[in-house]
Write a protein that holds these residues in place. Structure first.
Motif: not given
Length: 555
Positions: A312-315, A319-320, A328-332, A424-427
């Motif tokens: 999940s993107i919001q979770g 994988r991006l 800057g969150h680690p990949n999924g 828009y602001t976080q992910t």
């Protein structure tokens, strides 16, 4: 002249103020004749006379008919979840019409859960809830600290809105056998190494699901859960919906056949077999698919195979590709690793299975397209209609590749409203958020597409989903990617004929034309006459399925 067989059964002519057919060769009509649950004729009342004696049903004389809406990605769990506490951020209406107020803080979540806990009689019974959305609470994540305030002794489990994450209290960690020594990807931890209570993706959630008897899923497959799902779908004008992840156990299949096959159940269901993530399970799944296809009926169809590639993107588990998450969150997390996916896709494709593949991040989409391309090279198969589900971050090059490979896409348009501001602001950041769920690009590239709710992740309501694709407004009112908007006729096509195409059912449903099933959505308002901004306000009177009317009382 009409044949004798067509004349034999009773004919009912439904008269309406307007019929929006979604058939480009006859876009509008005022009457539709129905015989034996199928559409006999479409046109004016005078044009019906040639079919011989008939009964005129004028109850829809002041209403608008369009094809029964098709929800191309939903889960039967939507009905069963209402057995548990709703703790989502947005207000949500249940099958009984009650509106549950959205919760805007962890304290509010704890308060509602505590209210439910006080009503429970058995002190050992787990308290289950759903809909949690921590992304709206800034950097803070829910942990055992919050849920231990609900109960220090009763196990508590709260499923996230995405269904890809789960939060539990300390008592549930003990019940599931999860501790600091548990070596499973997705078990979030406190700085001291102990589990924080957040479990990310299915491997990490599995011990809890096993400990509670998979209660979230079994509630959805109960008779009550199935009937509630039918009620939710009927209220939304839906006559065909998908069950997009099912184990197809003997008990589940028997329950579905019993309830969905009931003459009063108002929806056709297309079911997908669960994600297959090992060679042995792939073979078992193919055997099960062959067995159950023989049980298919006009109301219940076992025909799809669902693969889940990422989260999940919001979770933050999708994988991006580079540059990754905006904050800057680690990949999924890979739910099915890329080195396994190619072999699974090749085996299923080669066996003739119709694949629906969950990809949220663009890296997952790329890996899925690689697997499909390789499978097609080894086993050419025209008109396979493999479909990427969600496919939220695909770029224009990936859509062009889909078109070349004959891949369909079912875009999660509701995400723009519910999580667009967070993306828009976080992910994702502004530029990539503006291309999310790119209906406009799909259209320009010639990729067959549908749009969906993924209920219970967001409420089941195709007219709202169409509104999202047309307007692309977030919950705050921001227009997220104006270039990806589509017009109302194309949005209506995406929730009727477009969705039917991805299910290989466009010869049966999705438009009002001769020979198709007599499935209609009955509206108080003409969606083509409303302003695009008001499309979601179109009022649903109910449905007609197989020529039988189902009024959707909203009381």
């Amino acid at each position: 002249m009409p044949g004798a067989e067509a004349r034999a059964a009773q004919t009912t002519v439904f008269r309406a103020k307007k019929i929006v057919t979604m058939n480009p060769t006859q876009p509008e009509a005022t009457c539709v004749a129905v015989r034996d649950g199928r559409i006999l004729a479409v046109g004016t009342e005078a044009e019906m006379d040639g079919w011989g004696p008939h009964v005129v049903d004028s109850r829809f004389g002041d209403k608008v008919l369009m094809p029964g809406l098709v929800e191309g990605h939903s889960h039967l769990m939507e009905g069963g979840f209402w057995k548990f506490a709703y703790v989502g951020y947005h207000d949500r209406r249940g099958p009984d019409g009650r509106v549950w107020t959205g919760l805007r803080s962890f304290d509010a979540v704890v308060t509602r859960l505590s209210e439910f806990e006080r009503e429970m009689q058995d002190p050992s019974e787990p308290l289950l809830a759903w809909g949690l959305d921590p992304i709206f609470f800034g950097e803070q994540r829910m942990t055992t600290r919050e849920l231990d305030r609900v109960s220090a002794t009763r196990p508590v489990a709260v499923l996230h809105a995405s269904i890809h994450l789960l939060n539990v209290n300390t008592a549930m960690l003990r019940k599931a056998g999860i501790d600091r020594h548990t070596d499973v990807e997705g078990v979030a931890r406190h700085p001291d190494g102990s589990p924080s209570g957040e479990l990310q993706e299915f491997a990490a959630m599995f011990p809890v699901m096993r400990a509670i008897g998979n209660a979230f899923k079994t509630a959805g497959m109960s008779d009550d859960g199935l009937w509630r799902f039918g009620r939710v779908a009927q209220l939304a004008g839906v006559t065909t919906a998908t069950d997009m992840l099912n184990d197809w156990t003997e008990e589940a299949v028997e329950g579905m056949a019993r309830v969905i096959g009931h003459e009063d159940f108002p929806v056709r269901i297309v079911s997908a077999y669960r994600s297959l993530d090992a060679p042995t399970e792939t073979e078992q799944g193919l055997r099960r698919l062959g067995e159950l296809r023989r049980l298919n009926t006009g109301k219940l169809r076992f025909s799809l195979v669902k693969l889940v590639v990422d989260g999940s993107i919001q979770g933050f588990t999708a994988r991006l590709r580079w540059p990754g998450y905006y904050d800057g969150h680690p990949n999924g997390i890979w739910v099915v690793p890329p080195n396994e996916l190619a072999g699974i896709v090749e085996r299923l494709h080669g066996a003739g299975a119709h694949l629906h593949v969950h990809t949220n991040g663009d890296e997952a989409t790329e890996v899925a397209l690689d697997a499909i391309e390789a499978a097609l090279a080894r086993h050419p198969r025209p008109d396979h209609r493999h479909t990427l589900q969600h496919c939220q971050m695909a770029d224009a090059a990936q859509f062009r590749r889909m078109a070349k490979l004959g891949v369909c896409v079912n875009l999660f348009a509701n995400h723009v409203f519910y999580w667009g501001d967070a993306h828009y602001t976080q992910t994702m950041g502004p530029d990539r958020a503006n291309r999310m769920d790119a209906c406009g690009t799909a259209l320009r590239c010639g990729v067959p597409f549908a749009i969906h709710s993924d209920a219970p992740i967001t409420p089941l309501g195709p007219l709202f989903t169409a509104w999202c694709a047309v307007n692309r407004r977030t919950a705050s009112g921001r227009v997220l990617g104006a270039a990806e908007r589509i017009d109302v006729p194309r949005a209506l096509a995406a929730i009727t004929l477009g969705a039917a195409y991805t299910l290989r059912m466009d010869h049966e449903i999705g438009s009002i034309e001769v020979g198709k099933r007599a499935d209609f959505c009955v509206l108080e308002d003409d969606p083509l006459a409303l302003s695009p901004e008001c499309l979601k306000e179109a009022r649903v009177w109910g449905t007609v399925m197989g020529g039988r009317s189902f009024e959707a009382s909203h009381g």
